[in-house]
Motif scaffolding. Structure first.
Motif, PDB file in Angstrom:
ATOM      1  N   GLN A   2       0.821  -1.212   0.000  1.00 41.27           N
ATOM      2  CA  GLN A   2       0.000   0.000   0.000  1.00 41.27           C
ATOM      3  C   GLN A   2       0.854   1.260   0.000  1.00 41.27           C
ATOM      4  N   ASP A   3       1.997   1.218   0.678  1.00 44.70           N
ATOM      5  CA  ASP A   3       2.883   2.381   0.679  1.00 44.70           C
ATOM      6  C   ASP A   3       3.368   2.700  -0.733  1.00 44.70           C
ATOM      7  N   ALA A   4       3.680   1.670  -1.504  1.00 46.04           N
ATOM      8  CA  ALA A   4       4.137   1.872  -2.880  1.00 46.04           C
ATOM      9  C   ALA A   4       3.049   2.508  -3.729  1.00 46.04           C
ATOM     10  N   HIS A   6       0.529   4.222  -2.601  1.00 49.37           N
ATOM     11  CA  HIS A   6       0.322   5.573  -2.070  1.00 49.37           C
ATOM     12  C   HIS A   6       1.284   6.548  -2.721  1.00 49.37           C
ATOM     13  N   ARG A   7       2.544   6.173  -2.840  1.00 48.72           N
ATOM     14  CA  ARG A   7       3.530   7.062  -3.474  1.00 48.72           C
ATOM     15  C   ARG A   7       3.152   7.356  -4.922  1.00 48.72           C
ATOM     16  N   GLU A  10       0.165   9.808  -4.985  1.00 49.15           N
ATOM     17  CA  GLU A  10       0.628  11.162  -4.670  1.00 49.15           C
ATOM     18  C   GLU A  10       1.303  11.797  -5.883  1.00 49.15           C
ATOM     19  N   ALA A  29       6.814   4.378  -7.162  1.00 48.93           N
ATOM     20  CA  ALA A  29       6.435   3.286  -6.263  1.00 48.93           C
ATOM     21  C   ALA A  29       7.612   2.394  -5.899  1.00 48.93           C
ATOM     22  N   SER A 224     -10.288   7.420   1.414  1.00 44.43           N
ATOM     23  CA  SER A 224      -8.841   7.398   1.622  1.00 44.43           C
ATOM     24  C   SER A 224      -8.152   7.755   0.312  1.00 44.43           C
TER      25      SER A 224
END
Length: 249
Positions: A2-4, A6-7, A10, A29, A224
């Protein structure tokens, strides 16, 4: 993962006006192109290209409402090379041509949704409950059936739920695979002030066969970063005046 993703999202929001390639997003990512596309779809339900397109059209809606820029200038500012392509895509996704959308938004009057399909013994029906635990919708909650995970274009069937009505009925669904999307605006002034945050509800895609009846329970939650903007024009989302959104639109 999810962090990847998210980047990457953004990067889309920060650079939607620029030519953003799949390689650019995969680099943001920190993943390979192939793996990134697969992971992105798993997390968001759609492809990176479709997500970026939704962001661009969402930003265009804001510019049409809040600026004096012409349609051609807006098309370039949201990353389109062709004003004609922008107008066609905007009209298909939002349900109104850009100039008509601007007029309706400034008049604060989109009018009621067209009448939803009636019950048809030859077609499918979806009924269910939208649970609102922990959230307070500003006014209406919209439930629609779409051909893709993005809430764009005229829904195949729809219902509008008021404050005391949690049950929805979606009639006249043809055979096929469909996506149910629920959307509203948060009415919690204490937490968000003048900026109303989107409330959304999603569920796995459904497959309708004949006159099948399907029962669903969907929970409404705060949006989200992984949730796509709502592109289809709806009064609460596209009338900027708070008093209008609260009851006059």
């Amino acid at each position: 993962m999810q962090d990847a993703v998210h980047r990457a999202i953004e990067t889309m929001w920060n650079h939607y006006a620029e030519p953003v390639s799949l390689s650019d997003l995969a680099d943001a990512a920190l993943l390979s192109r192939f793996y990134f596309s697969r992971v992105f779809r798993q997390v968001t339900g759609t492809s990176p290209g479709r997500f970026l397109s939704a962001i661009r059209l969402h930003q265009a809606k804001g510019m049409l409402r809040d600026s004096e820029l012409g349609v051609t200038d807006i098309s370039y500012q949201v990353g389109y090379n062709s004003p004609g392509s922008f107008t066609s895509r905007f009209t298909r996704s939002v349900g109104l041509a850009p100039t008509r959308y601007r007029d309706h938004a400034r008049l604060r009057n989109f009018g009621p949704l067209p009448k939803a399909p009636a019950s048809d013994p030859r077609r499918g029906t979806v009924v269910g409950t939208v649970h609102r635990r922990g959230v307070v919708p500003l006014r209406n909650v919209y439930v629609g059936v779409f051909a893709s995970p993005i809430a764009e274009g005229r829904p195949v069937s729809w219902d509008v739920l008021g404050p005391e009505r949690p049950r929805f009925q979606l009639h006249g669904l043809p055979e096929g695979t469909w996506h149910i999307r629920v959307a509203g605006l948060d009415g919690s002034d204490q937490e968000y002030g003048a900026q109303h945050r989107m409330l959304i509800g999603t569920c796995p895609s459904i497959t309708v066969r004949g006159a099948q009846a399907i029962e669903l329970d969907i929970s409404l939650r705060h949006s989200s970063v992984f949730d796509l903007p709502v592109l289809f024009a709806l009064p609460e989302f596209d009338c900027r005046d708070r008093a209008v959104m609260a009851g006059a639109c």
